[in-house]
Enzyme design. Structure first.
Site, PDB file in Angstrom:
ATOM      1  N   LYS A 171      26.101  42.259  46.866  1.00 36.48           N
ATOM      2  CA  LYS A 171      26.600  43.556  46.366  1.00 36.48           C
ATOM      3  C   LYS A 171      28.081  43.352  46.016  1.00 36.48           C
ATOM      4  O   LYS A 171      28.932  43.248  46.898  1.00 36.48           O
ATOM      5  CB  LYS A 171      26.393  44.600  47.472  1.00 36.48           C
ATOM      6  N   GLU A 244      35.986  37.299  55.948  1.00 37.39           N
ATOM      7  CA  GLU A 244      37.253  36.801  55.414  1.00 37.39           C
ATOM      8  C   GLU A 244      38.020  38.034  54.971  1.00 37.39           C
ATOM      9  O   GLU A 244      37.681  38.661  53.972  1.00 37.39           O
ATOM     10  CB  GLU A 244      36.970  35.837  54.254  1.00 37.39           C
ATOM     11  N   CYS A 278      43.865  36.851  48.846  1.00 36.74           N
ATOM     12  CA  CYS A 278      43.995  37.049  50.300  1.00 36.74           C
ATOM     13  C   CYS A 278      45.016  36.106  50.900  1.00 36.74           C
ATOM     14  O   CYS A 278      45.859  36.520  51.702  1.00 36.74           O
ATOM     15  CB  CYS A 278      42.643  36.918  50.982  1.00 36.74           C
ATOM     16  N   GLU A 375      49.795  44.351  54.005  1.00 39.76           N
ATOM     17  CA  GLU A 375      49.317  43.508  52.906  1.00 39.76           C
ATOM     18  C   GLU A 375      49.459  44.277  51.600  1.00 39.76           C
ATOM     19  O   GLU A 375      48.686  45.192  51.331  1.00 39.76           O
ATOM     20  CB  GLU A 375      47.837  43.171  53.154  1.00 39.76           C
TER      21      GLU A 375
HETATM   22  P1  NDP Z   1      37.192  46.863  50.403  1.00 42.03           P
HETATM   23  O1  NDP Z   1      37.275  46.030  51.618  1.00 42.03           O
HETATM   24  O2  NDP Z   1      36.993  48.311  50.571  1.00 42.03           O
HETATM   25  O3  NDP Z   1      36.011  46.353  49.472  1.00 42.03           O
HETATM   26  C1  NDP Z   1      35.442  45.068  49.556  1.00 42.03           C
HETATM   27  C2  NDP Z   1      33.950  45.186  49.329  1.00 42.03           C
HETATM   28  O4  NDP Z   1      33.340  45.945  50.376  1.00 42.03           O
HETATM   29  C3  NDP Z   1      33.565  45.896  48.047  1.00 42.03           C
HETATM   30  O5  NDP Z   1      32.443  45.271  47.473  1.00 42.03           O
HETATM   31  C4  NDP Z   1      33.190  47.283  48.539  1.00 42.03           C
HETATM   32  O6  NDP Z   1      32.346  47.954  47.664  1.00 42.03           O
HETATM   33  C5  NDP Z   1      32.489  46.954  49.820  1.00 42.03           C
HETATM   34  N1  NDP Z   1      32.347  48.047  50.769  1.00 42.03           N
HETATM   35  C6  NDP Z   1      33.067  49.183  50.873  1.00 42.03           C
HETATM   36  N2  NDP Z   1      32.651  49.916  51.919  1.00 42.03           N
HETATM   37  C7  NDP Z   1      31.626  49.241  52.494  1.00 42.03           C
HETATM   38  C8  NDP Z   1      30.792  49.448  53.623  1.00 42.03           C
HETATM   39  N3  NDP Z   1      30.919  50.529  54.394  1.00 42.03           N
HETATM   40  N4  NDP Z   1      29.877  48.520  53.934  1.00 42.03           N
HETATM   41  C9  NDP Z   1      29.737  47.404  53.204  1.00 42.03           C
HETATM   42  N5  NDP Z   1      30.498  47.151  52.099  1.00 42.03           N
HETATM   43  C10 NDP Z   1      31.430  48.051  51.762  1.00 42.03           C
HETATM   44  O7  NDP Z   1      38.454  46.540  49.526  1.00 42.03           O
HETATM   45  P2  NDP Z   1      39.182  47.484  48.472  1.00 42.03           P
HETATM   46  O8  NDP Z   1      38.651  47.156  47.154  1.00 42.03           O
HETATM   47  O9  NDP Z   1      39.144  48.921  48.848  1.00 42.03           O
HETATM   48  O10 NDP Z   1      40.671  46.978  48.655  1.00 42.03           O
HETATM   49  C11 NDP Z   1      41.450  47.500  49.704  1.00 42.03           C
HETATM   50  C12 NDP Z   1      42.360  46.456  50.277  1.00 42.03           C
HETATM   51  O11 NDP Z   1      41.596  45.352  50.755  1.00 42.03           O
HETATM   52  C13 NDP Z   1      43.318  45.819  49.304  1.00 42.03           C
HETATM   53  O12 NDP Z   1      44.450  46.599  49.140  1.00 42.03           O
HETATM   54  C14 NDP Z   1      43.612  44.511  49.962  1.00 42.03           C
HETATM   55  O13 NDP Z   1      44.629  44.723  50.890  1.00 42.03           O
HETATM   56  C15 NDP Z   1      42.332  44.165  50.679  1.00 42.03           C
HETATM   57  N6  NDP Z   1      41.488  43.212  49.954  1.00 42.03           N
HETATM   58  C16 NDP Z   1      41.369  41.974  50.460  1.00 42.03           C
HETATM   59  C17 NDP Z   1      40.627  41.030  49.785  1.00 42.03           C
HETATM   60  C18 NDP Z   1      40.482  39.646  50.281  1.00 42.03           C
HETATM   61  O14 NDP Z   1      40.209  38.748  49.482  1.00 42.03           O
HETATM   62  N7  NDP Z   1      40.595  39.394  51.575  1.00 42.03           N
HETATM   63  C19 NDP Z   1      39.968  41.328  48.515  1.00 42.03           C
HETATM   64  C20 NDP Z   1      40.095  42.696  48.101  1.00 42.03           C
HETATM   65  C21 NDP Z   1      40.842  43.588  48.810  1.00 42.03           C
HETATM   66  P3  NDP Z   1      32.934  49.074  46.676  1.00 42.03           P
HETATM   67  O15 NDP Z   1      34.097  48.442  45.954  1.00 42.03           O
HETATM   68  O16 NDP Z   1      31.795  49.348  45.808  1.00 42.03           O
HETATM   69  O17 NDP Z   1      33.376  50.212  47.570  1.00 42.03           O
END
Ligand code: NDP
Length: 469
Positions: A171, A244, A278, A375
């Site tokens: 997903k 991660e 990240c 972050e």
């Molecule tokens: P999220 O952690 O919310 O999203 C990552 C993934 O999780 C997306 O595919 C999202 O889907 C999905 N997701 C959201 N809610 C759920 C749930 N309850 N159960 C399972 N999957 C879920 O990241 P954001 O896009 O909101 O970014 C927010 C912050 O996260 C950023 O500001 C950054 O700090 C951090 N981040 C870190 C990353 C990394 O590589 N470690 C990558 C991206 C963000 P959907 O988008 O459809 O909600």
């Protein structure tokens, strides 16, 4: 009219009655219409993956290696198409360390992972008996991916999982789902139906997938807050997780470093993918004796790197990916300036309909500013002055995160000793954020559980069975 995409479940292309628009962050134009999956789609995808599992798990190892390499070949054959779609929905430039680089990385990681193996280990073989350790696939793996490196991270999740005999439902993030849909179509050109499935939609779809009782392993890359929800979903059924999560990587520049020599490495450590990585360098601690020289060298290098639309071949960095990230970054920089920080370059959003924020370097930053403590995940680097090396190690370690860290010095032995004391899963000397398929990558503290890459990463997709022969 924009193209409508479809999910891929059990080898079939599946439409959805509901669609949502995926926007290009460069100008907010519609890139394509993405299916808004439902609980029924989650059920169908997990059922398809579970049905495919027994045959795939029993497939000869050499055949799985062959098919993983065939996937790499198919991605490579469609690299240009994938890179253009990725640039359109993610924003990153085609050039530089952008979309072409990401697709190339996905191919390289796929090939490298195909070449890994987990042969049976003999733990004991003597007069008292023989003990073997064998590793088995877990079953249906749920993969949840973010929007920063969507294609490469999808391959980091999918390929090791299938390499050892699991089946997958992925997903992707709602912000960048289209390149993953296309990737899974290419994977399905090669694999039997149901081995890799993709469902799309918002966070509720990811929530339903991770909570599904048939899912025995979840691999997640994203924020710590969502990672906690994933872990809660896994705990109900004692499913395995690899998480991660976020980071707030620190770099320490020691007094003997050469500012001119390290400027380029510092820049790319911080600004790769516009800082939306990240393990990007997110706080830079510089000794006061060379503070101004490092700031000046970094700014001089930053001036040479053009920011613009991803589909413009002259762009090296692109827009911020989405509105929430753009607004968060903007607020953090503004707050830091109000609290006394000095903007050396950038600092104000660029004109245009898209989420363009310039490369921003902020001096006189300190702890207590959100730009330093949290972050920020965007193209802004706070530079913090320090005088005492012992003290700065404690300051960099005083973070809930522990993904990566770096030390910059002409003396490798001293740098190595300081690196050893940094509380993080990866540490680099005179560079930051470099990763490769044979080196495990994972975080400590709130930055995650488990690791990706290498044979350690492969083991995360297996259970052990100890055989007393
Ligand atoms: P999220 O952690 O919310 O999203 C990552 C993934 O999780 C997306 O595919 C999202 O889907 C999905 N997701 C959201 N809610 C759920 C749930 N309850 N159960 C399972 N999957 C879920 O990241 P954001 O896009 O909101 O970014 C927010 C912050 O996260 C950023 O500001 C950054 O700090 C951090 N981040 C870190 C990353 C990394 O590589 N470690 C990558 C991206 C963000 P959907 O988008 O459809 O909600």
């Amino acid at each position: 009219m924009s193209q409508s995409y479809r999910m891929m479940i059990g080898g079939q292309s599946v439409a959805s009655a509901k669609l949502f628009d995926v926007l290009n962050p460069a100008d907010l134009s519609v890139v394509g219409a993405c299916p808004q999956g439902s609980a029924a789609d989650v059920e169908a995808a997990v059922t398809a993956a579970a049905a495919a599992f027994p045959v795939w798990a029993a497939t000869a190892d050499a055949e799985r290696v062959h098919l993983c390499n065939a996937i790499a070949d198919n991605i490579e054959a469609h690299a240009d198409e994938l890179a253009r779609l990725l640039t359109a929905e993610q924003g990153k430039p085609l050039n530089g360390l952008g979309s072409r680089f990401e697709i190339g990385g996905a191919v390289a990681w796929t090939r490298a992972t195909a070449g890994l193996g987990l042969p049976i280990e003999t733990l004991q073989d003597d007069a008292t008996g023989r003990i073997e350790l064998q590793r088995k696939p877990i079953g249906v793996v749920a993969s949840i991916t973010p929007w920063n490196w969507p294609v490469m991270i999808a391959c980091w999740h999918i390929i090791p999982a299938i390499r050892v005999g699991n089946t997958v439902v992925i997903k992707p993030s709602e912000f960048t789902p289209l390149s993953t849909i296309r990737l899974v179509e290419l994977i399905n050109d090669v694999l039997p139906p149901g081995v890799v499935n993709v469902i799309t939609g918002y966070g509720d779809v990811g929530g339903a997938l991770t909570a599904h009782p048939t899912v025995r392993k979840i691999v997640f890359t994203g924020s710590t807050a969502t990672g906690q929800k994933v872990m809660a979903a896994a705990s109900g059924k004692v499913a395995r997780v690899t998480l991660e999560l976020g980071g707030n990587d620190a770099g320490i520049v020691l007094p003997d470093a050469d500012p001119q020599a390290i400027a380029e490495g510092l820049f790319w450590g911080a600004f790769i993918n516009g800082g939306q990585t990240c393990a990007a360098l997110k706080r830079l601690y510089v000794h006061s004796t060379l503070y101004d020289a490092v700031c000046n060298a970094l700014v001089a290098y930053a001036r040479t790197i053009p920011v613009g639309r991803g589909d413009d071949e002259s762009s090296v960095l692109g827009p911020v990916q989405n509105a929430a990230q753009f607004n968060k970054l903007r607020a953090m920089v503004d707050e830091a300036v109000q609290a006394g920080a000095r903007v050396l370059i950038g600092g104000k959003p660029m004109e245009g309909p898209g989420y363009f924020y310039p490369t921003t370097i902020v001096a006189d930053a300190h702890e207590g500013m959100r730009l330093v403590d949290e972050e920020q995940f965007g193209p802004a680097l706070p530079i913090i002055r320090y005088d005492d090396v012992e003290e700065v190690i404690n300051r960099t370690n005083a973070s809930e995160f522990g993904l990566g860290g770096s030390v910059w010095s002409n003396d490798k032995a001293i740098a190595r000793e300081i690196a050893n004391r940094m509380e993080c899963g990866s540490v680099w000397i005179n560079r930051h954020g470099a990763i490769q398929p044979n080196a495990p990558f994972g975080g400590v503290k709130s930055s995650g559980i488990g690791c990706n890459f290498g044979t350690d990463g492969l083991k995360e997709f297996t259970t052990i069975q100890t055989v007393f022969c």
